[in-house]
Design a protein around this motif. Sequence first.
Motif, PDB file in Angstrom:
ATOM      1  N   SER A  63       7.729 -50.878  23.102  1.00  0.00           N
ATOM      2  CA  SER A  63       8.170 -50.617  21.733  1.00  0.00           C
ATOM      3  C   SER A  63       7.491 -51.595  20.788  1.00  0.00           C
ATOM      4  O   SER A  63       7.059 -52.680  21.193  1.00  0.00           O
ATOM      5  N   LYS A  64       7.388 -51.217  19.521  1.00  0.00           N
ATOM      6  CA  LYS A  64       6.803 -52.116  18.522  1.00  0.00           C
ATOM      7  C   LYS A  64       7.571 -53.432  18.459  1.00  0.00           C
ATOM      8  O   LYS A  64       6.982 -54.501  18.258  1.00  0.00           O
ATOM      9  N   LYS A 100       9.156 -54.970  20.914  1.00  0.00           N
ATOM     10  CA  LYS A 100       8.834 -55.836  22.062  1.00  0.00           C
ATOM     11  C   LYS A 100       7.428 -56.396  21.932  1.00  0.00           C
ATOM     12  O   LYS A 100       7.182 -57.575  22.248  1.00  0.00           O
ATOM     13  N   GLN A 101       6.497 -55.591  21.465  1.00  0.00           N
ATOM     14  CA  GLN A 101       5.143 -56.104  21.216  1.00  0.00           C
ATOM     15  C   GLN A 101       5.191 -57.276  20.241  1.00  0.00           C
ATOM     16  O   GLN A 101       4.564 -58.314  20.471  1.00  0.00           O
ATOM     17  N   GLU A 102       5.949 -57.107  19.157  1.00  0.00           N
ATOM     18  CA  GLU A 102       6.036 -58.151  18.143  1.00  0.00           C
ATOM     19  C   GLU A 102       6.708 -59.400  18.700  1.00  0.00           C
ATOM     20  O   GLU A 102       6.319 -60.524  18.350  1.00  0.00           O
ATOM     21  N   GLN A 103       7.679 -59.230  19.577  1.00  0.00           N
ATOM     22  CA  GLN A 103       8.359 -60.371  20.188  1.00  0.00           C
ATOM     23  C   GLN A 103       7.372 -61.202  21.012  1.00  0.00           C
ATOM     24  O   GLN A 103       7.379 -62.438  20.946  1.00  0.00           O
ATOM     25  N   ILE A 104       6.521 -60.530  21.769  1.00  0.00           N
ATOM     26  CA  ILE A 104       5.523 -61.228  22.585  1.00  0.00           C
ATOM     27  C   ILE A 104       4.485 -61.906  21.691  1.00  0.00           C
ATOM     28  O   ILE A 104       4.095 -63.063  21.927  1.00  0.00           O
ATOM     29  N   ILE A 105       4.039 -61.209  20.658  1.00  0.00           N
ATOM     30  CA  ILE A 105       3.043 -61.784  19.743  1.00  0.00           C
ATOM     31  C   ILE A 105       3.610 -63.021  19.048  1.00  0.00           C
ATOM     32  O   ILE A 105       2.948 -64.054  18.973  1.00  0.00           O
ATOM     33  N   GLN A 106       4.839 -62.938  18.547  1.00  0.00           N
ATOM     34  CA  GLN A 106       5.433 -64.063  17.831  1.00  0.00           C
ATOM     35  C   GLN A 106       5.691 -65.246  18.753  1.00  0.00           C
ATOM     36  O   GLN A 106       5.506 -66.406  18.359  1.00  0.00           O
ATOM     37  N   ALA A 107       6.109 -64.983  19.982  1.00  0.00           N
ATOM     38  CA  ALA A 107       6.305 -66.063  20.949  1.00  0.00           C
ATOM     39  C   ALA A 107       4.984 -66.758  21.237  1.00  0.00           C
ATOM     40  O   ALA A 107       4.915 -67.997  21.309  1.00  0.00           O
TER      41      ALA A 107
END
Length: 212
Positions: free
Chosen positions: A10-11, A13-20
């Motif tokens: 999902s967008k 979850k992608q954003e969560q990984i990118i921000q981490a």
Amino acid sequence: MPASQFWNLSKEKQEQIIQASLSEFAEYGFDLASTNRIVERADISKGVLFKYFSDKEALFIYVCDVCMGDYFESIPRVSADSLFDFIRRTTLHKMQFIHHHPLTYQLLVRVLKEPKHPVYAKVVASQFSLVQQFADDLKKVLHQVQLRPGLTWEHVMNFITWVGFGLQEKYMASIPDVVDERLEHSFQPMIDELNVYLDILRFGMYKGASES
């Protein structure tokens, strides 16, 4: 680029990984960044992370590409009275973007301050396509501006690019590593000198040259 499994997320979850990843790389740089901390922040396992990205370097380059892409996409593509007006507007927009994206600034300054680092050098090289796309967009925005005979947009963009890289190299060491109260003051000498070179491009360099 990420593996296909990453794009199936999902967008959110992608954003969560990118921000981490962005938080970790901005704070520690590439060499000292820990994928253990990244997966903890992203709430995934290390095995899952490396299904999405082949290694830490691939993840780092992707995060930097996302950051630069976000910056270039945020620049308003609106009509301007002149090339100089557009550049000055873009400079102001850059300062506003930095204040709203402090981690992006912190990460990219790390990269620019160590251009000989083998991984950072790859990041810089990967940005040429974005710069070219921005130049193409700029020419569309300013299509109504008439250049003097014998001068092409390639000449103009080369001049601006070379001046930009030169100023970056000259002032990078004095720019703070994080967004703080020193930021605008530290950028001002570079902005002032940029305006001098834009005036040279606009009015020429000889006494008595008039504004066109």
